[in-house]
Design an enzyme around this catalytic site. Sequence first.
Site, PDB file in Angstrom:
ATOM      1  N   GLY A 248       0.866  -1.065   0.062  1.00 29.73           N
ATOM      2  CA  GLY A 248       0.027   0.257   0.082  1.00 29.73           C
ATOM      3  C   GLY A 248       0.848   1.275   0.138  1.00 29.73           C
ATOM      4  O   GLY A 248       0.408   2.144  -0.696  1.00 29.73           O
TER       5      GLY A 248
ATOM      6  N   ARG B   4      -8.000  -3.210  -0.975  1.00 27.82           N
ATOM      7  CA  ARG B   4      -7.817  -1.699  -0.253  1.00 27.82           C
ATOM      8  C   ARG B   4      -8.152  -0.416  -0.933  1.00 27.82           C
ATOM      9  O   ARG B   4      -8.066  -0.438  -2.071  1.00 27.82           O
ATOM     10  CB  ARG B   4      -6.196  -1.598   0.314  1.00 27.82           C
ATOM     11  CG  ARG B   4      -6.014  -2.667   0.972  1.00 27.82           C
ATOM     12  CD  ARG B   4      -4.504  -2.900   1.333  1.00 27.82           C
ATOM     13  NE  ARG B   4      -4.151  -1.864   2.530  1.00 27.82           N
ATOM     14  CZ  ARG B   4      -2.892  -1.628   2.891  1.00 27.82           C
ATOM     15  NH1 ARG B   4      -2.014  -2.247   2.577  1.00 27.82           N
ATOM     16  NH2 ARG B   4      -2.575  -0.586   4.100  1.00 27.82           N
TER      17      ARG B   4
ATOM     18  N   ARG C 239      -7.920  -6.074  10.233  1.00 28.06           N
ATOM     19  CA  ARG C 239      -7.049  -6.811  11.468  1.00 28.06           C
ATOM     20  C   ARG C 239      -7.678  -6.882  12.724  1.00 28.06           C
ATOM     21  O   ARG C 239      -7.318  -7.520  13.626  1.00 28.06           O
ATOM     22  CB  ARG C 239      -5.858  -5.771  11.455  1.00 28.06           C
ATOM     23  CG  ARG C 239      -4.611  -6.016  10.501  1.00 28.06           C
ATOM     24  CD  ARG C 239      -3.462  -5.411  10.586  1.00 28.06           C
ATOM     25  NE  ARG C 239      -2.570  -5.758   9.747  1.00 28.06           N
ATOM     26  CZ  ARG C 239      -1.361  -5.078   9.240  1.00 28.06           C
ATOM     27  NH1 ARG C 239      -1.244  -3.687   9.857  1.00 28.06           N
ATOM     28  NH2 ARG C 239      -0.604  -5.311   8.338  1.00 28.06           N
TER      29      ARG C 239
ATOM     30  N   ASP D 118       0.466   0.224  13.229  1.00 33.74           N
ATOM     31  CA  ASP D 118       0.965  -1.239  12.689  1.00 33.74           C
ATOM     32  C   ASP D 118       1.194  -1.991  13.782  1.00 33.74           C
ATOM     33  O   ASP D 118       1.411  -3.367  13.616  1.00 33.74           O
ATOM     34  CB  ASP D 118       2.263  -0.789  11.729  1.00 33.74           C
ATOM     35  CG  ASP D 118       1.721  -0.490  10.330  1.00 33.74           C
ATOM     36  OD1 ASP D 118       0.784  -0.574  10.137  1.00 33.74           O
ATOM     37  OD2 ASP D 118       2.642   0.185   9.980  1.00 33.74           O
TER      38      ASP D 118
END
Length: 430
Positions: free
Chosen positions: A92, A120, A343, A312
Amino acid sequence: MKLKINSQGLKGHLKVPGDKSISHRSIMFGSIAKGKTIIHDILRGEDVLSTIEAFRALGVEIEDDGQVITVHGQGISKLKEPEKALDMGNSGTSTRLLSGILAGLPFETTLFGDDSLSKRPMDRVATPLQMMGAEIVGQTDKVKLPMTIKGSAHLKAIDYVLPVASAQVKSAVIFAALQAEGLTKVVEKEKTRSHTEEMLVQFGGEIKVSDKTSLVPGGQKLMGQEVTVPGDISSAAFWLVAGLVVENSELILENVGINETRTGILEVIQAMGGQLEILEQDEVAKAATLKVKASQLKGTEISGDLIPRLIDELPIIALLATQAEGKTIIRDAAELKVKETDRIAVVADALNSMGANIEPTDDGMIIQGGTKLHAPENAINTLGDHRIGMMVAIAALLVENGEIELERAEAIQTSYPSFFDDLEKLSENL
């Protein structure tokens, strides 16, 4: 692959791979600058290799002798129309930042990626670039890949307030602003990682940053530089957590990048009572040696402007929270849903299958800590998400018996090709 379980402790020193964000940007700035850029300690993961191959396709000579990367930049105006569509793989960062560069070039480029990247949303980057004068067409109203960018040699400066906290979108607008006519203003609602702004200055560019506002003049010329990439705190995070939760562990991680926009995980560890020492801090390089020991931990709340500083790291922080006494609440993290996977759902499913007690919410998780993990009944699939794979591999160290099968473990190559080698090394040091 079958994962190592029942660790008796991890010991030793480790130098984690180069920072992925800085590695991407060093290639990009080197490619649009004039002159030679020499890059030390770059991450040679699949995402960064996607960036390197994209710029080679745009006519940039990039050499790798195994030690350093040399980028022979000729200035942004010398980039050439590629002969075929550019493969962004799973990256990304490559896609969104490169879009900002392509927006100001007078030719058409198509970008495509793997199944995960193609899910995405790219509308968040397409919208400001279209406002500046680029033509961008993608799949569905979310402008998903494949996406075609028809750049303009006459981009206009804009004033833009980022609708989401995204360093990638901010960076894309900054790259486009370098080629625009006038002064571009970018305003963030929450401060995100600042590597693009700092590297722009390092390459001789001009940007004025005041709190959450950046001002970028157009028509800038950059010059090649020498860059040393510090270790990636996002990769170090897995060892920080392992060192805290695996009994009898003590780890020292050398030369880890500690840019203040990325150190949220260190604050969370301290808030949870973890034994963490920051040693040998280099203020100029923004790097330090970090030491952790197995610790008694307590739950905490993670929210607000802390989220962009550890977005992250949230998968491995979720594992950390399962081993802390009490409840940990993660909120304001809806951005997790549009990472390589959703996630929130994937972390909860994976860890709950191992005995954790995690309730997914619309924008985060509620984690009841102090749980003993066990081998799941079925294999766990990374779904192509490198951070899920590494999280499960660290979780496996806490399981006393049974077998844990990790499917699509190769996803870890995206950001940490030597991960399992390093795990073996730290396990052998007992």
